[in-house]
Enzyme design. Structure first.
Site, short mmCIF file in Angstrom:
data_model
loop_
_atom_site.label_atom_id
_atom_site.label_comp_id
_atom_site.label_asym_id
_atom_site.label_seq_id
_atom_site.Cartn_x
_atom_site.Cartn_y
_atom_site.Cartn_z
N GLY C 40 0.84 -1.19 0.00
CA GLY C 40 0.00 0.00 0.00
C GLY C 40 0.88 1.24 0.00
O GLY C 40 1.88 1.31 0.71
N GLY C 42 -0.45 4.58 0.22
CA GLY C 42 -1.17 5.79 0.62
C GLY C 42 -0.32 6.57 1.61
O GLY C 42 0.90 6.39 1.69
N GLY C 45 1.57 4.10 3.99
CA GLY C 45 2.53 3.24 3.30
C GLY C 45 3.67 4.02 2.68
O GLY C 45 4.84 3.68 2.84
N ARG C 330 -19.90 13.76 12.93
CA ARG C 330 -20.37 13.00 11.78
C ARG C 330 -21.41 11.93 12.12
O ARG C 330 -22.44 11.83 11.47
CB ARG C 330 -19.18 12.31 11.11
CG ARG C 330 -18.27 13.30 10.46
CD ARG C 330 -17.07 12.63 9.86
NE ARG C 330 -16.27 13.64 9.16
CZ ARG C 330 -15.11 13.39 8.57
NH1 ARG C 330 -14.60 12.18 8.60
NH2 ARG C 330 -14.46 14.35 7.95
N GLU C 424 -5.36 3.43 8.09
CA GLU C 424 -6.74 2.97 8.24
C GLU C 424 -6.81 1.45 8.39
O GLU C 424 -7.78 0.92 8.93
CB GLU C 424 -7.57 3.43 7.02
CG GLU C 424 -9.07 3.27 7.21
CD GLU C 424 -9.89 3.76 6.02
OE1 GLU C 424 -9.31 4.38 5.11
OE2 GLU C 424 -11.11 3.50 6.00
N LEU C 440 -5.70 11.71 8.18
CA LEU C 440 -4.43 12.05 7.56
C LEU C 440 -3.34 12.12 8.62
O LEU C 440 -2.22 11.66 8.44
CB LEU C 440 -4.55 13.39 6.83
CG LEU C 440 -5.69 13.47 5.81
CD1 LEU C 440 -5.67 14.82 5.10
CD2 LEU C 440 -5.60 12.36 4.79
#
Lengths: 225, 253, 636
Positions: C40, C42, C45, C330, C424, C440
């Site tokens: 990964g 992202g 990673g 949320r 995540e 983030l």
């Protein structure tokens, strides 16, 4: 890093194109300004031609420099074009243009046409090997009346068409080339960018009108030998 | 709505490939272009035929994976819109739609509409970064970045690396892509120390990867889904020009 | 097995420092003898791969996309939190820590979350040094904005593309190491199995998505940074390729899966428009700063919004949460929207509410609104064909993020020694609900500043050894993986992968979505196994395995989701309380708020795989709150 990197680098080669193109354009502009002396009459034009000749070796230095610049421009133009063709070996079944124009797409062709024209033009008026009207006579001293040479030539239909066509090519070539050169030289920013493209076309149009006026006005009898 | 699609099919890099004709029936105008292809693929699978392979991932216009030339336009007819954000209401019932992969020597076709864009990654590897390791950096407010410079950097940094600029360029040039990265980093004080090395190595790499030269057609800007301006190409050129005085006086390496 | 979370003792503020002091080191020359696989690319990673390579390790990185820059972190819009306290509005490391723990409804580890808050400031410094163009004021200072669930302005942002800019920063750091020869990136590769040798993670089996070939990679340690599993719902805001496969296969090799039922439903997404829709698009939460959410007071009111007079509108968030109003967290906002739509007040196709900018446009002018949200309004127009300057947007909640994931200890190591999990993909520091702009922060904290220390400790403890794919375990893994692929191809049924995914999504959205009950969860647990069986009998996967075959990729991912979905429902059934994003209708206050049960569920639920036929075993890691008092989470 060395200056030879200019040759190896895409942006470097384009810089050479831009600078050489602008130099040649500088000549094209001054050449037109000089030639417009034609409209001032026989005496003025011949005086201008004679003064140019008096420059002697300086003139030849200038000519050689110009020729070198031009050759550089032609060489790099062809090289870059070949590279660009190779970078896009396959086109699209349908190709829709969003931004570019005829002038930009035909640079290499208008450039070649101009090169051919230039050779003809040199043979015609500089080396006087072709296309001189038969009635043109040398005067007693063996020199030629430059004003007569030009005006008599442009009383014939074929040279006028040829010159007008070449100037159309020049218009297209500079129409894209001028703005493009300024962009390559990094002159564009938010404010100038839209103007530069238009400005290039306006200058090119002015050059077209200026140059074409000479053969056309002569042909239609506004200037007479 | 019913549409006729002409889709580029190519089994692999060695295959010559061809446009094949498909009927897309009963398309809901509320579908995205890629969902329309999903629907068509579903029908192909049920008929025992090979579905059309295409790159896509986020489907919200930011990852830069989707890459199709639709009716001759990279990312299709809508300005500043990636294929995944293009909706079928932009088309008319009965339309004929040509779908082709990005075309450029630097982007060889892998299969159908999928091309290999790793050349863009290699351009970044050539110098599209600031050489800072993790740790040992000053406080974020220690070096001020004027708001205007940050805005300019951000305008350029929005590039999603989709390659539409290359696909649309008649010369297959990656100038806009490289210019966006050069401008992003050169506009920030943190990026200045390496600016001259960066512009030279990235533009050198452009040639090595088989991209063409920019001849200022500006098709890239028109195709860019993020509206990245060609003024950044001028900025790249300026950055390159700045390296010349130093280059002229330095010796061969 | 007793779960040892390795959390240090002592005062919270000193724990990370003390812990680092005790971690083993490896001298720079010896680091190159170690290879680490990072799956990964992202935020977590890419930042981990780059940092490990800078330290001197040999790194092999993998991503299923065609470029590491396309990982889905790129789609994060809003921003990244840090406790810089630049605006001088009372922020501190402790307050960021407290807000995160509270936002997560007290279901995260104190030690981890405090460390996260401590590291947050360094992340901003690092990103600025990399050239991330965060918003600045005229004088050049960094700007901040506020976000749901906090009362200070601590969010740094780069327009509406913060995730993109942070990822490009990490990707560029990664690219620099590729150029230096320290990292090899394998793009268009999907990890399909974890290889465990003698009880330790020693490699992976990956499929080359272009050639279809199965490849083995051996290493001293494996790092998973493979993102979340919100696509189990079929329609989510995740990228279409986002999947649980790597994590799930690691689970089957012995890594425990923690808190799978903690999923986040984001309130401001564009509603579903049709059955063939492939993806839900998020509109940044920041819209709630100026937009007012309402529904008509009459059920199924057929009038268009501008025809409904003020008196006949119900601004239900402002009514129910006068303190936070439209800015309620949320999970609370999402649930309120669902409740009002379930009661028949929804607009559009019944699954939507209005987000209205009329007042904001009147007060601030169209231009101000355009400058704040222009790109979001444009995106809304592209997708729906409606102009939000003239008529209210329609929004509806959508699955967005998964707080659950593979269980890790304080060192980010899973229950398989040598397998580390970041971002995540791990069960993370967000507890039962994640606050905006914290994902983030966590991904980068894990990758830049935590893993490089803790993995060094592990590697120093094991020694370099030899990395070769000759061990039988690699052959066995490849064989088993190939068999699985062949099985998928051999079914040759009559239904596409997408059809099954839609069915699974319906089951989970309706029964394990925003509101869950024992009854609905039992229903899901009854419906998923037959669907899985039907999948293996009727799915149609065309083509071959030794080819670029996107349907085969999707089928493999869905096969895992069909198993994982059951674990998700099982975990939700086990957790007989409401907390954060996990809302059990049996446990709510009189006015419909989540009711936590700290006496019985103050633990992390970590599930151990015990074979396909045997139910997984639940392990509990009890959460200790030494520094803060747990409280009822109220945003009124």
């Amino acid at each position: 890093m060395q200056l030879t990197q200019l040759l190896r680098n895409s942006v470097g080669r384009k810089l050479i194109m831009a600078v050489s193109g602008l130099l040649v354009t500088g000549f094209v502009v001054s050449h037109l300004l000089g030639n417009l002396a034609l409209f001032a009459g026989q005496e003025a034009f011949n005086l201008y031609a004679a003064q140019l000749q008096q420059l002697g070796p300086l003139l030849w230095l200038f000519r050689l420099g110009l020729a070198g610049t031009l050759l550089l421009h032609v060489f790099f133009g062809i090289w870059l074009t070949l590279q660009n063709r190779a970078a896009k070996p396959t086109g699209y079944a349908i190709n829709r243009i969003r931004s570019t124009n005829l002038a930009a797409k035909t640079m290499v062709f208008t450039g070649m046409a101009l090169l051919l024209f230039l050779i003809g033009h040199l043979l015609h008026f500089t080396f006087r090997r072709i296309g001189l009207p038969p009635e043109l006579a040398h005067d007693a001293g063996g020199t030629l009346d430059v004003f007569d040479m030009v005006t008599l030539s442009f009383q014939q239909g074929f040279p006028v068409l040829l010159y007008a066509g070449a100037m159309l090519a020049l218009f297209l070539h500079l129409g894209h080339g001028l703005g493009s050169a300024l962009q390559t030289l990094g002159a564009c920013n938010d404010k100038f960018l839209p103007g530069v493209r238009k400005g290039g076309f306006i200058v090119a149009l002015a050059l077209l009108l200026g140059y074409v006026s000479i053969p056309v006005l002569t042909f239609f009898g506004f200037v007479t030998p | 709505m019913n549409l006729t699609l002409h889709v580029w099919r190519q089994k692999g890099p060695e295959d010559r490939g061809r446009l094949e004709r498909y009927a897309a029936r009963n398309i809901d105008p509320e579908l995205s272009f890629l969902e329309m292809l999903d629907q068509l693929n579903g029908e192909l699978i049920r008929e025992g035929r090979e579905p059309i392979v295409f790159d896509h991932d986020c489907r919200e216009g930011i990852c830069g994976a989707c890459s199709q030339v639709i009716n001759g336009e990279a990312h299709g007819p809508q300005a500043e819109t990636t294929v995944c954000q293009l909706y079928m209401r932009q088309f008319q019932d009965g339309d004929e739609i040509y779908v082709e992969p990005w075309r450029a020597r630097a982007f060889p076709v892998i299969k159908d509409l999928v091309v290999d864009r790793s050349a863009l990654d290699r351009l970044i590897e050539a110098g599209g970064y600031i050489s800072v390791g993790t740790g040992g950096v000053p406080d974020a407010n220690a070096i001020l970045v004027p708001g205007e410079a940050a805005e300019t950097a951000m305008d350029a940094a929005e590039c999603i690396g989709c390659g539409a600029c290359v696909a649309a360029c008649p010369n297959g040039s990656a100038m806009l892509f490289v210019a966006a990265k050069i401008a992003h980093l050169a506009s920030l004080p943190q990026g200045r120390p390496e600016a001259s090395r960066r512009v030279c190595s990235m533009t050198d790499a452009m040639g090595r990867e088989g991209f063409g030269n920019c001849s200022n057609h500006y098709e890239c800007e028109a195709a860019c889904p993020k509206g990245i301006s060609v003024k950044f190409i001028a900025q790249l050129n300026r950055e390159y020009l700045k390296t010349l005085p130093k280059a002229a006086t330095s010796k061969a390496p | 097995m007793i779960l040892d979370n390795q959390c240090p003792s002592g005062p919270l503020a000193d724990q990370w420092d003390n812990h680092r002091r005790n971690l083993l080191l490896i001298n720079p020359d010896n680091k190159r003898k170690y290879t680490v696989l990072v799956v990964g690319t992202g935020l977590a990673g890419a930042s981990a791969a780059a940092t490990l390579a800078e330290l001197g390790y040999k790194v092999e990185a993998f991503c299923y996309q065609d470029s590491p820059r396309r990982a889905h972190s790129i789609a994060a819009q809003g921003g990244i939190n840090a406790a810089k306290n630049y605006p001088n509005d009372g922020d501190s490391i402790y307050r960021l820590f407290f807000d995160t723990i509270k936002g997560g409804d007290f279901r995260a580890r104190e030690s981890n979350v405090y460390r996260l808050a401590q590291i947050s400031n360094g992340i901003i410094d690092q990103c600025v040094a990399q050239g991330v163009p965060f918003a600045r004021d005229y004088a050049g200072y960094l700007q901040n904005r506020s976000f749901g669930g906090s009362q200070v302005s601590r969010t740094f942002f780069a327009r509406g593309q913060t995730g993109q800019q942070l990822l490009l920063g990490a990707y560029q750091a990664l690219s620099r190491q590729i150029r230096a020869g320290k990292i090899r990136v394998h793009t268009r590769r999907e990890m399909l199995d974890l290889v465990v040798v003698a009880g330790r993670a020693r490699g992976i089996t990956a499929r080359n998505l272009v050639s279809g070939e199965l490849e083995s990679y051996a290493a001293n340690a494996v790092v998973l940074a493979t993102g979340g599993y919100a696509n189990v719902y079929n329609l989510s805001t995740n990228a279409l390729g986002s999947n649980v496969t790597a994590a799930w296969r690691a689970y089957k090799r012995g890594a425990y899966f923690a808190n799978p039922c903690f999923t986040q439903i984001h309130p401001t997404c564009i509603p579903v428009s049709g059955n063939l829709q492939s993806k839900l698009t998020l509109l940044s939460e920041s819209l709630r700063n100026d937009g007012r959410i309402w529904v008509p007071r009459n059920r199924r009111d057929p009038r268009s919004p501008e025809q409904i007079p003020e008196a006949e509108r119900d601004y239900f968030l402002e009514r129910r949460y006068p303190g936070y109003g439209n800015l309620a967290p949320r999970d609370i906002a999402s649930r309120a929207v669902k409740q009002i739509c379930d009661a028949g007040f929804g607009v559009g196709n019944g699954q939507g509410v209005y987000l209205d900018f009329t007042d904001a446009i009147q007060n601030l002018g169209t231009e101000t609104i355009r400058s704040r949200y222009g790109n979001l309004f444009d995106m809304y127009l592209r997708i729906t064909g409606e102009d939000a300057y003239r008529r209210p947007m329609r929004i509806f909640p959508a699955p967005h993020y998964s707080m659950g994931g593979l269980w890790v200890d304080y060192n980010l190591q899973s229950t398989v020694p040598g397998l580390f999990v970041l971002g995540e993909a791990n069960f993370s520091d967000h507890g039962a609900n994640r606050l905006g702009a914290s994902a983030l922060m966590q991904g980068l904290a894990d990758g830049y500043f935590i893993l490089p220390y803790t993995i060094t400790d592990y590697l120093a403890g094991t020694g370099p050894g030899r990395n070769a794919v000759t061990d039988d375990a690699f052959d066995q893994s490849r064989t088993a993986t190939e068999e699985c692929l062949q099985q998928l191809l051999a079914v040759r049924g009559d239904k596409t992968v997408d059809e099954f995914h839609r069915q699974l999504g319906h089951i989970l959205w309706n029964n394990v979505g925003m509101a869950r009950s024992e009854e609905s969860l039992q229903r899901a647990l009854q419906q998923i196994p037959p669907l899985r069986e039907e999948f293996w009998n009727r799915v149609r996967v065309p083509g071959r395995s030794d080819d670029f075959n996107q349907e085969l990729e999707k089928a493999g991912r869905l096969a895992d989701y069909l198993e994982f979905g059951e674990l998700l429902a099982r975990d939700a059934l086990n957790r007989n309380e409401s907390c954060g994003g996990h809302f059990r209708v049996e446990h709510q206050t009189e006015d419909g708020e989540a009711l936590r049960d700290d006496a019985n569920y103050n633990y992390v639920a970590a599930w151990e795989y015990r074979g396909d036929q045997t139910p997984p075993r639940l392990h509990k890691e009890t959460l200790r709150f030494d520094s803060i008092e747990t409280a009822v989470r109220s945003y009124k």
